[in-house]
Scaffold this active site. Structure first.
Site, PDB file in Angstrom:
ATOM      1  N   ASP A  21       0.796  -1.247   0.000  1.00  0.00           N
ATOM      2  CA  ASP A  21       0.000   0.000   0.000  1.00  0.00           C
ATOM      3  C   ASP A  21       0.822   1.289   0.000  1.00  0.00           C
ATOM      4  OD1 ASP A  21      -2.455  -1.086  -0.285  1.00  0.00           O
ATOM      5  OD2 ASP A  21      -3.040  -0.965   1.822  1.00  0.00           O
ATOM      6  N   LYS A  24       3.463   1.131  -4.853  1.00  0.00           N
ATOM      7  CA  LYS A  24       4.350   0.549  -5.862  1.00  0.00           C
ATOM      8  C   LYS A  24       3.659   0.428  -7.215  1.00  0.00           C
ATOM      9  CE  LYS A  24       4.839  -3.117  -3.304  1.00  0.00           C
ATOM     10  NZ  LYS A  24       4.138  -2.683  -2.073  1.00  0.00           N
ATOM     11  N   THR A  25       2.440  -0.094  -7.196  1.00  0.00           N
ATOM     12  CA  THR A  25       1.736  -0.319  -8.462  1.00  0.00           C
ATOM     13  C   THR A  25       1.305   1.005  -9.086  1.00  0.00           C
ATOM     14  OG1 THR A  25       1.007  -2.456  -7.613  1.00  0.00           O
ATOM     15  CG2 THR A  25      -0.148  -1.606  -9.546  1.00  0.00           C
ATOM     16  N   HIS A  84       3.715  -9.616  -0.906  1.00  0.00           N
ATOM     17  CA  HIS A  84       4.951  -9.869  -0.170  1.00  0.00           C
ATOM     18  C   HIS A  84       5.529 -11.249  -0.512  1.00  0.00           C
ATOM     19  CE1 HIS A  84       7.898  -9.198   2.839  1.00  0.00           C
ATOM     20  NE2 HIS A  84       7.551 -10.292   3.509  1.00  0.00           N
TER      21      HIS A  84
HETATM   22  P1  GDP Z   1       1.144  -1.090  -3.484  1.00  0.00           P
HETATM   23  O1  GDP Z   1       0.480  -2.080  -2.584  1.00  0.00           O
HETATM   24  O2  GDP Z   1       2.466  -0.655  -2.904  1.00  0.00           O
HETATM   25  O3  GDP Z   1       1.246  -1.540  -4.907  1.00  0.00           O
HETATM   26  O4  GDP Z   1       0.227   0.257  -3.443  1.00  0.00           O
HETATM   27  P2  GDP Z   1      -0.844   0.781  -4.500  1.00  0.00           P
HETATM   28  O5  GDP Z   1      -0.195   1.344  -5.702  1.00  0.00           O
HETATM   29  O6  GDP Z   1      -1.860  -0.277  -4.707  1.00  0.00           O
HETATM   30  O7  GDP Z   1      -1.456   2.014  -3.689  1.00  0.00           O
HETATM   31  C1  GDP Z   1      -2.071   1.849  -2.416  1.00  0.00           C
HETATM   32  C2  GDP Z   1      -2.994   3.004  -2.118  1.00  0.00           C
HETATM   33  O8  GDP Z   1      -2.258   4.229  -2.001  1.00  0.00           O
HETATM   34  C3  GDP Z   1      -4.045   3.253  -3.216  1.00  0.00           C
HETATM   35  O9  GDP Z   1      -5.253   3.599  -2.607  1.00  0.00           O
HETATM   36  C4  GDP Z   1      -3.461   4.400  -3.991  1.00  0.00           C
HETATM   37  O10 GDP Z   1      -4.423   5.184  -4.626  1.00  0.00           O
HETATM   38  C5  GDP Z   1      -2.761   5.206  -2.905  1.00  0.00           C
HETATM   39  N1  GDP Z   1      -1.636   5.973  -3.466  1.00  0.00           N
HETATM   40  C6  GDP Z   1      -0.667   5.464  -4.276  1.00  0.00           C
HETATM   41  N2  GDP Z   1       0.194   6.438  -4.623  1.00  0.00           N
HETATM   42  C7  GDP Z   1      -0.242   7.574  -4.034  1.00  0.00           C
HETATM   43  C8  GDP Z   1       0.245   8.910  -4.016  1.00  0.00           C
HETATM   44  O11 GDP Z   1       1.246   9.266  -4.627  1.00  0.00           O
HETATM   45  N3  GDP Z   1      -0.469   9.814  -3.291  1.00  0.00           N
HETATM   46  C9  GDP Z   1      -1.576   9.467  -2.585  1.00  0.00           C
HETATM   47  N4  GDP Z   1      -2.186  10.418  -1.912  1.00  0.00           N
HETATM   48  N5  GDP Z   1      -2.053   8.216  -2.576  1.00  0.00           N
HETATM   49  C10 GDP Z   1      -1.402   7.273  -3.278  1.00  0.00           C
HETATM   50 MG    MG Z   2       0.755  -3.365  -5.772  1.00  0.00          MG
END
Ligand code: GDP
Ligand code: MG
Length: 388
Positions: A21, A24-25, A84
């Protein structure tokens, strides 16, 4: 007809890592957006990167979560591992063969357990360069983000990454995806940092061909395809290969990278290999495709192993001879018996030399890295020192 892959720029493998979260994606999608606006990549939306594995079994895709793009100077394959457990399997065992990594840290949350674990494991498997994306900078306040930056630099230094010199770029994947110029500029800055900070690794293109199998797919009307990153050497359409583990000798009848046919693939390339007359169930993840006769699989070796401490998510109790965990070697997952010899006991946090006897033969060589897992967690990381 599909357009052939033209090798005009050096190719590198990178990937996003970091706590769930932290974005990354989203950042991966944002990078493809920025580069497609520049005209050197194709935009891949979030839900195409983050989709379930079953949906990806169609077509000759390399892997669900791989995207490709070009900067002005380089061609990149970028892996965004969904969970993970995928990190453990792909990165930690070296299967992802990352030349560099983008550590994504949420400026709102700072370092979380998987942030630290991924850095530790990246070090263990020889990822030598990490660029930090302090993500969600759109939502954080500057003072807090400064603190997170300090904390991340310290974490890197603690693991031998030279945290003072590492590029740390404040980004917002989310706002960049929306096209906000301030944040698309930040993603550009991140890409520049990767271009300059992650050096082009040495590729052993003259060595005998070797590719650890990551995935096996059936392409209707064409046959069985195996995918993975070429660890070393070069392979051409028409070459004979051994599939070690399957006990098959066959011929490569097709080669593709990201859906583009190629005449030859070389060390570092992410490819799909079409294998002549090969049954889908004969080949599995963990098998190795290699130049005929170039590798003799074996099962006994000595290794130097670091036993993870409890703080790093490892065991709380020592390991003794007779311990039988799983060994993750390249893409393979094999049970093995540990013999500690005179040392007798290895405590969490210790680095020890030991002997391993695997449950089956796999291609091994001195210098090869591996992870040791037990009950779904990583308990050790090691390197083969000699074959017995
Ligand atoms: P991952 O699990 O690392 O791949 O994370 P995700 O890309 O799925 O993002 C997790 C959450 O964080 C989602 O609800 C995204 O919309 C939010 N998010 C991701 N990048 C940003 C950002 O740059 N700014 C904000 N405010 N929220 C973000
Ligand atoms: Mg992801």
């Amino acid at each position: 007809p599909k357009t052939a892959y033209v090798r005009t720029k050096p190719h590198l493998n990178i990937g996003t890592m970091g706590h769930v979260d932290h974005g990354k994606t989203t950042l991966t999608a944002a990078i493809t957006k920025v580069l497609s606006d520049r005209g050197t990549g194709t935009f891949v939306p979030f839900d195409r990167i983050d989709r379930a594995p079953e949906e990806a079994a169609r077509g000759i895709t390399i892997n669900i979560s791989h995207v490709e793009y070009e900067t002005d100077t380089r061609h990149y394959a970028h892996v965004d591992m969904p969970g993970h457990a995928d990190y453990i399997k792909n990165m930690v065992t070296g299967a992802a063969q990352l030349d560099g990594a983008i550590l994504v840290v949420s400026a709102l949350d700072g370092i979380m357990p998987q942030t630290a674990e991924h850095v530790l494991l990246a070090r263990q498997v020889g990822v030598n360069h990490i660029v930090v994306a302090l993500n969600k900078a759109d939502a954080g306040d500057d003072e807090l983000t400064d603190l997170v930056e300090l904390e991340v630099r310290e974490l890197l230094t603690e693991h031998g990454y030279g945290g003072d010199a590492a590029p740390v770029v404040r980004v917002s994947g989310l706002r960049a995806l929306e096209g906000d110029p301030r944040w698309t500029g930040a993603v550009e800055a991140l890409l520049d940092a990767i271009d300059t900070y992650v050096p082009m690794p040495v590729r052993y293109t003259d060595a005998p061909f070797l590719l650890p199998v990551e995935n096996v797919l059936t392409i209707t009307g064409r046959g069985t395809v195996v995918t993975g990153a070429v660890e070393r050497g070069t392979v051409r359409v028409g070459d004979r290969v051994d599939v070690l583990g399957a006990g098959i000798e066959t011929v490569v009848t097709g080669l593709e990278t990201f859906g583009k046919p190629m005449e030859s693939a070389e060390a570092g390339d992410n490819v799909a290999l079409l294998l002549r007359g090969t049954q889908r169930d004969a080949v599995r993840r963990g098998h190795v495709v290699a130049a005929p006769g170039s590798v003799v699989p074996s099962r006994r070796f000595t290794a130097q192993v670091y036993v993870l401490s409890a703080r790093e998510g490892g065991r709380t109790t020592p390991v003794t001879s007779g311990y039988r965990p799983q060994f993750y070697i390249r893409t393979a997952d094999v049970v093995g018996d540990i013999d500690l010899g005179e040392t007798a006991v290895a405590r969490p946090g210790d680095t020890v030399t030991l002997t391993v006897e695997l449950g089956r033969d796999v291609p091994l060589e001195a210098g090869l890295g591996f992870a040791i897992r037990e009950g779904g967690r990583t308990v050790g990381a090691g390197t083969v020192t000699s074959l017995l």
